[in-house]
Motif scaffolding. Structure first.
Motif, PDB file in Angstrom:
ATOM      1  N   MET A 152      -4.781  -2.274  -8.030  1.00 23.61           N
ATOM      2  CA  MET A 152      -4.433  -3.669  -7.802  1.00 23.61           C
ATOM      3  C   MET A 152      -5.190  -4.566  -8.766  1.00 23.61           C
ATOM      4  SD  MET A 152      -2.153  -3.815  -5.475  1.00 23.61           S
ATOM      5  CE  MET A 152      -2.042  -5.277  -4.459  1.00 23.61           C
ATOM      6  N   VAL A 153      -6.476  -4.290  -8.932  1.00 20.84           N
ATOM      7  CA  VAL A 153      -7.282  -5.111  -9.841  1.00 20.84           C
ATOM      8  C   VAL A 153      -6.766  -4.964 -11.275  1.00 20.84           C
ATOM      9  CG1 VAL A 153      -9.585  -5.409 -10.822  1.00 20.84           C
ATOM     10  CG2 VAL A 153      -9.307  -5.066  -8.362  1.00 20.84           C
TER      11      VAL A 153
ATOM     12  N   GLU B  77       0.818  -1.204   0.000  1.00 23.57           N
ATOM     13  CA  GLU B  77       0.000   0.000   0.000  1.00 23.57           C
ATOM     14  C   GLU B  77       0.856   1.261   0.000  1.00 23.57           C
ATOM     15  OE1 GLU B  77      -3.004  -0.003   2.993  1.00 23.57           O
ATOM     16  OE2 GLU B  77      -3.431   2.132   2.748  1.00 23.57           O
TER      17      GLU B  77
ATOM     18  N   LEU C 292      -2.628  -5.429  -0.591  1.00 23.65           N
ATOM     19  CA  LEU C 292      -2.122  -4.107  -0.219  1.00 23.65           C
ATOM     20  C   LEU C 292      -1.444  -4.147   1.139  1.00 23.65           C
ATOM     21  CD1 LEU C 292      -5.092  -1.868  -1.387  1.00 23.65           C
ATOM     22  CD2 LEU C 292      -2.739  -1.718  -2.185  1.00 23.65           C
TER      23      LEU C 292
ATOM     24  N   GLN D 198      -4.926  -9.309  -6.036  1.00 21.45           N
ATOM     25  CA  GLN D 198      -6.024  -9.182  -5.086  1.00 21.45           C
ATOM     26  C   GLN D 198      -5.836  -7.894  -4.284  1.00 21.45           C
ATOM     27  OE1 GLN D 198      -8.167 -11.667  -5.091  1.00 21.45           O
ATOM     28  NE2 GLN D 198      -7.024 -13.381  -5.952  1.00 21.45           N
ATOM     29  N   ALA D 199      -6.954  -7.223  -3.997  1.00 20.46           N
ATOM     30  CA  ALA D 199      -6.866  -5.964  -3.253  1.00 20.46           C
ATOM     31  C   ALA D 199      -6.312  -6.182  -1.842  1.00 20.46           C
ATOM     32  CB  ALA D 199      -8.238  -5.297  -3.184  1.00 20.46           C
ATOM     33  N   ASP D 200      -6.516  -7.374  -1.277  1.00 24.46           N
ATOM     34  CA  ASP D 200      -6.028  -7.561   0.096  1.00 24.46           C
ATOM     35  C   ASP D 200      -4.503  -7.693   0.174  1.00 24.46           C
ATOM     36  OD1 ASP D 200      -5.757 -10.039  -0.966  1.00 24.46           O
ATOM     37  OD2 ASP D 200      -7.288 -11.004   0.266  1.00 24.46           O
TER      38      ASP D 200
ATOM     39  N   GLN E  22      -8.514   5.136  -1.244  1.00 23.02           N
ATOM     40  CA  GLN E  22      -8.669   3.708  -1.006  1.00 23.02           C
ATOM     41  C   GLN E  22      -9.260   3.014  -2.238  1.00 23.02           C
ATOM     42  OE1 GLN E  22      -7.402   2.472   1.805  1.00 23.02           O
ATOM     43  NE2 GLN E  22      -7.748   0.423   0.951  1.00 23.02           N
ATOM     44  N   ARG E  23     -10.255   3.670  -2.816  1.00 21.75           N
ATOM     45  CA  ARG E  23     -10.899   3.083  -3.992  1.00 21.75           C
ATOM     46  C   ARG E  23      -9.899   2.986  -5.151  1.00 21.75           C
ATOM     47  NH1 ARG E  23     -13.159   4.718  -8.256  1.00 21.75           N
ATOM     48  NH2 ARG E  23     -12.729   6.896  -7.771  1.00 21.75           N
TER      49      ARG E  23
ATOM     50  N   LEU F 242      -6.633   2.778  -4.905  1.00 24.49           N
ATOM     51  CA  LEU F 242      -5.638   1.748  -4.609  1.00 24.49           C
ATOM     52  C   LEU F 242      -6.144   0.374  -5.033  1.00 24.49           C
ATOM     53  CD1 LEU F 242      -4.382   2.755  -1.025  1.00 24.49           C
ATOM     54  CD2 LEU F 242      -3.150   2.962  -3.172  1.00 24.49           C
ATOM     55  N   GLU F 243      -7.407   0.114  -4.656  1.00 25.09           N
ATOM     56  CA  GLU F 243      -7.957  -1.201  -4.991  1.00 25.09           C
ATOM     57  C   GLU F 243      -8.098  -1.360  -6.500  1.00 25.09           C
ATOM     58  OE1 GLU F 243     -11.495  -1.618  -2.638  1.00 25.09           O
ATOM     59  OE2 GLU F 243     -10.329  -1.522  -0.771  1.00 25.09           O
ATOM     60  N   GLU F 244      -8.476  -0.261  -7.133  1.00 29.59           N
ATOM     61  CA  GLU F 244      -8.629  -0.280  -8.582  1.00 29.59           C
ATOM     62  C   GLU F 244      -7.302  -0.616  -9.261  1.00 29.59           C
ATOM     63  OE1 GLU F 244     -11.206   3.026 -10.235  1.00 29.59           O
ATOM     64  OE2 GLU F 244      -9.271   3.446 -11.170  1.00 29.59           O
TER      65      GLU F 244
END
Lengths: 320, 361
Positions: free
Chosen positions: B152-153, B124, B162, B158-160, B145-146, B148-150
């Protein structure tokens, strides 16, 4: 029917490895690096062992040479070379066995030359120690050896740092075939070299092999290189052999998904551009079953249908 | 010095290409303080990267391809030439060092994902830092946060993850993180220097597929530097071949590898192991190619009135159909005396060898 019964041509196998198991034993946990691996190499055969880092292929090579050190121990199986039990050899027998019967070119071998001795001194050392020739005779043979790998004999006076990577690798190969071993083990012999040099070194090995007739155990992760050079191939994963067959059969018709992933990692140089898929990150094969014969001479470890690696997985590579 | 007329752009493009390299040169001083010797690592490199185009730069170690990448990334100061992004010469605009604006236009992905991620930080941290420095994540924590997850995808993780540390990830996953970090800045250009050569072979193709997908979805232009011709053919729209610090041939990837015109390219292509090709090694032919590279006496285009040869200027000849924008440098133009691709020099001089190592380190 075991794998070791299939070898190239009608020759007697020179090396037979049966159910070899090697464990690295630590204080808190142990790892099985090689798990019940069996294969055999015929006289004059080039046998390829493919797999990625950590799959146990170098451990096998070191087991054959009896070079394993603590914490690695051979936990089971047999290795026989020309009928002799390698695992039962005494130190004196081993000394003769190494280099005279089996020679090995190590990974990054070009950096394994002694930097403070000339190439000549290092080759002469082999002849005086292992063959008992006089210095003068050894020097003459050393010159011949360099000619064999198409190097100028004047290079005997060079120190390793005065040679390019490819030349050093040639010198190491010359040293390996110095005593005309019946088996040559090549552990990733060209990994650190540029593609043109790699091609030349491999062609050289091919020529030498034809000329001197030794068998080769060729270890690499480069499938296209392996298919070009080898007669027969075994693909390793996680200490086990997942597929073994003639090189052309593996190339034309890889059966195990891991073999397919390895082949797919090397895009072809001709034909249309087709999307390839590798192994998705983090996919692991576990509990690999024993090999079974799917076609004459073609052995594959059966893949569980529920395992996470059918063809539809991760077609985009990143889409998972 | 510009040859833009002979190398028109391929692929989707607006009027200005994303990146233009014009007559780029770089020499490294050799020897001690008072030595005047220098090693010419790059000379007169002209390369154009169109919008949403992937160009591969291939060559052996010591050919200068990494030096070119380092010059374009402003990690090395070029001795001469111009680098234009969106038509603006960044060597003039940011005179002394790369500016933040430049970094938000161009990002690098390095060879070694084990060395390029600080082991003390979670994944992260790397992405969040890129977003913060360039102000790209949005204002609220929720937005960041959104994003960051984007990210990763987008790179197939996987978003986790991070919350993971680099050592918990495989090489392929780490390289994906490095790509996500570059993407966080929303660059127009990504410079990838051998991004797959340190990865396990079975995951390499996945990273290449990811790069292609980023180009297709987001229109990012990429300069892909590699020694692996097969992967260049697989990924790149166009391929440029570098030898002794100069480009010798360039063209549409499939066409270039099917009809290599320069002896050096032919040498490279013939050396790639290809099981589908029978009887690939012919020592006589290879010796001829070598000779043709090092001391060429004739050019394939000699006597063609439309494409006159010259032994002085690097004349470019057009090869085949003009739509493939395939050109080759005149064979009569000899590489500079220090031309020492490892494969070709029988006795490489030590000084140049060492400098090459430094240059590509």
């Amino acid at each position: 029917m075991t794998v070791s019964q299939v070898s190239f041509g009608s020759h007697e196998p020179i090396l037979e490895v049966k159910n070899l198991t090697v464990r690295y034993i630590g204080d808190t946990r142990s790892t099985t690096a090689v798990d019940r691996v069996s294969f055999s190499i015929g006289t004059g055969e080039v046998f390829g062992l493919a797999g990625e880092s950590g799959c146990g292929k170098s451990t096998i090579a070191n087991s054959i040479m009896r070079l394993l050190k603590d914490p690695a121990t051979i936990a089971g199986g047999t290795i026989s070379f020309g009928g002799k039990d390698v695992l039962a050899m005494s130190p004196e027998e081993l000394r003769r066995f190494r280099w005279q019967d089996v020679a090995m070119v190590f990974q990054s071998a070009m950096n394994s030359l002694n930097p403070v001795l000339t190439i000549g001194e290092q080759i002469v050392d082999i002849f005086t120690t292992h063959a008992g020739y006089s210095r003068r005779e050894s020097l003459r043979r050393a010159g011949e050896l360099l000619e064999l790998v198409r190097m100028d004999p004047a290079r005997l006076k060079s120190y390793p740092h005065q040679l390019s990577g490819g030349m050093r690798q040639r010198a190491v190969i010359a040293m390996a075939v110095a005593l005309k071993p019946s088996l040559l083990i090549l552990d990733e012999p060209t990994t650190a070299l540029d593609v043109v040099v790699q091609q030349e070194i491999m062609a050289q090995i091919k020529d030498l092999q034809r000329e001197l007739g030794f068998s080769v155990l060729f270890i690499t992760h480069d499938m296209s290189l392996m298919v070009e050079l080898s007669h027969r191939i075994a693909v390793m994963y996680g200490g086990r052999i997942v597929e073994t067959a003639k090189a052309q059969d593996v190339y034309a018709n890889p059966r195990h998904p891991y073999t397919r992933a390895l082949m797919g990692a090397f895009p072809p140089l001709s034909g249309p551009r087709v999307p390839l898929t590798g192994l998705p990150d983090g996919v692991k094969f576990r509990n690999i079953a024993d090999l079974s014969e799917v076609a004459p001479g073609h052995f594959v470890a059966p893949v569980d249908a529920s395992a996470p690696m059918n063809d539809s997985v991760n077609l985009e590579g990143a889409a998972r | 010095m510009s040859h833009s007329s002979t190398s028109p752009l391929a692929g989707p493009t607006t009027s200005t290409p994303a990146l233009q390299i014009r007559g780029l040169g770089k020499s490294f001083p050799l020897g001690g303080l008072f030595s005047r010797a220098s090693l010419r690592a790059l000379h007169g490199v002209d390369l154009t990267l169109g919008r949403g185009e992937i160009v591969a730069l291939v060559g052996e170690s010591g050919s200068g391809k990494s030096t070119l990448a380092r010059c374009v990334a402003r990690l090395e100061k070029p001795s001469s030439g111009a680098i234009l992004i969106d038509g603006v010469d960044i060597l003039k605009r940011d005179r002394f060092q790369a500016s933040r604006a430049f970094r938000s236009q161009l990002q690098m992905v390095f060879q070694d994902p084990f060395g390029s991620l600080n082991p003390a930080h979670r994944i992260e941290h790397f992405l969040r830092r890129s977003l913060a420095i360039h102000g790209k994540g949005g204002s609220s924590e929720q937005e960041i946060q959104r994003r960051l997850e984007e990210l990763m995808v987008t790179v197939g993780l996987q978003a986790d993850m991070l919350n993971s540390y680099p050592h918990e990830l495989s090489g392929g996953q780490r390289q994906r993180v490095a790509i996500a970090r570059a993407l966080a800045v929303e660059p127009q250009i990504i410079l990838a220097d051998e991004p797959t050569s340190m990865l396990d072979v079975s995951v390499r193709i996945g990273v290449l597929n990811l790069m292609r997908k980023l180009r297709d979805d987001q229109g990012i232009s990429m300069l892909y530097i590699t020694h692996d011709l097969a992967s260049a053919r697989y990924l790149a729209d166009r391929t440029a071949v570098m030898f002794a610090g100069e480009l010798v041939e360039e063209g549409e990837s499939l066409d270039l590898l099917a009809n290599p015109a320069h002896p050096y390219t032919q040498l490279l292509v013939s050396a790639v192991p290809d099981p589908s090709r029978a009887g690939s090694y012919d020592p006589v032919r290879r010796a001829e190619l070598r000779q043709a590279v090092m001391a060429s006496t004739n050019c394939a285009f000699d006597g063609d009135p439309n494409q006159p040869c010259s032994a002085e200027e690097p004349v470019r000849h057009q090869v085949g159909d003009p739509k493939n924008s395939h050109w080759v440098r005149c064979h009569l133009y000899q590489p500079w005396a220090g031309a020492d691709g490892h494969a070709l020099a029988s006795e490489p001089t030590l000084a140049t060898e060492r400098t090459h190592m430094k240059a590509s380190a």
